[in-house]
Design a protein around this motif. Sequence first.
Motif, PDB file in Angstrom:
ATOM      1  N   LYS A   1      41.558  62.252  48.254  1.00 53.12           N
ATOM      2  CA  LYS A   1      41.746  60.802  48.328  1.00 53.12           C
ATOM      3  C   LYS A   1      42.498  60.308  47.101  1.00 53.12           C
ATOM      4  O   LYS A   1      42.519  60.972  46.059  1.00 53.12           O
ATOM      5  CB  LYS A   1      40.398  60.089  48.453  1.00 53.12           C
ATOM      6  N   ALA A   2      43.101  59.129  47.259  1.00 53.29           N
ATOM      7  CA  ALA A   2      43.868  58.526  46.173  1.00 53.29           C
ATOM      8  C   ALA A   2      43.158  57.280  45.670  1.00 53.29           C
ATOM      9  O   ALA A   2      42.670  56.468  46.466  1.00 53.29           O
ATOM     10  CB  ALA A   2      45.278  58.177  46.645  1.00 53.29           C
TER      11      ALA A   2
ATOM     12  N   VAL B   1      51.233  63.589  52.257  1.00 50.16           N
ATOM     13  CA  VAL B   1      50.061  62.856  51.782  1.00 50.16           C
ATOM     14  C   VAL B   1      50.342  61.364  51.948  1.00 50.16           C
ATOM     15  O   VAL B   1      51.374  60.862  51.492  1.00 50.16           O
ATOM     16  CB  VAL B   1      49.763  63.166  50.307  1.00 50.16           C
TER      17      VAL B   1
ATOM     18  N   SER C   1      46.939  68.124  43.795  1.00 47.42           N
ATOM     19  CA  SER C   1      46.639  66.872  43.098  1.00 47.42           C
ATOM     20  C   SER C   1      47.839  66.386  42.298  1.00 47.42           C
ATOM     21  O   SER C   1      48.653  67.182  41.811  1.00 47.42           O
ATOM     22  CB  SER C   1      45.434  67.046  42.174  1.00 47.42           C
TER      23      SER C   1
ATOM     24  N   SER D   1      48.358  57.316  51.864  1.00 46.14           N
ATOM     25  CA  SER D   1      47.193  56.589  51.373  1.00 46.14           C
ATOM     26  C   SER D   1      47.499  55.103  51.347  1.00 46.14           C
ATOM     27  O   SER D   1      48.653  54.698  51.137  1.00 46.14           O
ATOM     28  CB  SER D   1      46.814  57.057  49.966  1.00 46.14           C
TER      29      SER D   1
ATOM     30  N   PHE E   1      45.717  61.242  43.053  1.00 46.73           N
ATOM     31  CA  PHE E   1      45.273  61.903  44.284  1.00 46.73           C
ATOM     32  C   PHE E   1      44.641  63.228  43.899  1.00 46.73           C
ATOM     33  O   PHE E   1      45.300  64.083  43.293  1.00 46.73           O
ATOM     34  CB  PHE E   1      46.449  62.113  45.234  1.00 46.73           C
TER      35      PHE E   1
END
Length: 365
Positions: A215-216, A162, A180, A164, A211
């Motif tokens: 999306k974060a 992940v 998450s 971001s 997250f």
Amino acid sequence: MSRKHLTIAGFVALALVVIVSVLGWRFLSAAGYFTGIRQEIAATCRAIPAVPGPEDIQIDHERKLAFISGYDRRAVSAGAPGSDAIRGGIYVIDLSEPQEDWSLRPVTPNVPARFRPHGISLYKDENGVNRLFAVNHPAGGPETVEIFDIEEDGTLTHVHSVTSDAFISLNDVVAVGPESFYATNDHGTRNPLGQLLGDFTLMRNSTIVYFDGEKADVVADKVLYANGINVSEDGRLVYVASALGMSVYIYERDIETGKLLLQGAVRLGTGVDNIDIQPDGTLLIGAHPNIIAFLSHASDPEKHSPSQVVRLEPKEKRAGTIYLNFGEEISGISVAAGYGDVMLLGQVFEPEVLVCSQSRELRSY
């Protein structure tokens, strides 16, 4: 230069000296430089050989496995030849074995190839999902959170990475779902000089990121060096360690949206690091009473850094120290993970994990 200009220059210089002195005093106070340690608080401990820098420990109490993240931070930060190729890993201790047989077993997959794990978190649910999340500082960046499936024997299989733009300077992670998680940014900038200045001026620019699987987003800010993070068993409270703030912040969590609402803070008067939540709901926190000594230890293993374990009991609303060492037994502690009547202590640099008795007595220092 005229006398008038000399006078103005003198006042400016004096003002700068005063400002720097005040900022320096504030930083040294926040870093524990003036903290006096009257005596050690001992525990019965023995050392288990480990990889350099076993920084975070997470215990699966059901499977009786302790997961440990580590890499050689001192070699990386020193920029030693070939340090870009240094790879860390995740290791397991089988706690079902007799204590004298406890040892680290590598369970890291080959993916990702560039892997330097920092904070880690375990997640399992009623659907059989069993995962490990790990903050990763790969050489050359960008920072990621890696998600792994955990097999029955503790072996890890990489699921995905992940990334971001919200990941600035990741420190720790806590999983709240199969995809998450929350993660702490301990600084508000990626620039090393900016981070140093931010620490010196005690800027509250670190953040907590959520997250949601897609999306974060930043869900909390204005934290002074956010470090360890964990979540209560019911998922409704999030605990965040503020290292330079010497406090644990407590947030109420909206389980549906992931948003956080600050409920309060518990000042502990020490540089709190990782947070372990035991099955009874109490928190064990590895801490640095003197962060200046810790910084010296970071560059020189011969310089000792005091190490402390604090227990925070939220239900009873009390906290105290259960272990405190001047640094001979363990320097640069980062985590205390409780398992029954013992605790596993990790550290930022040295190649040992300590197994210590866990006192129930809370003491001041």
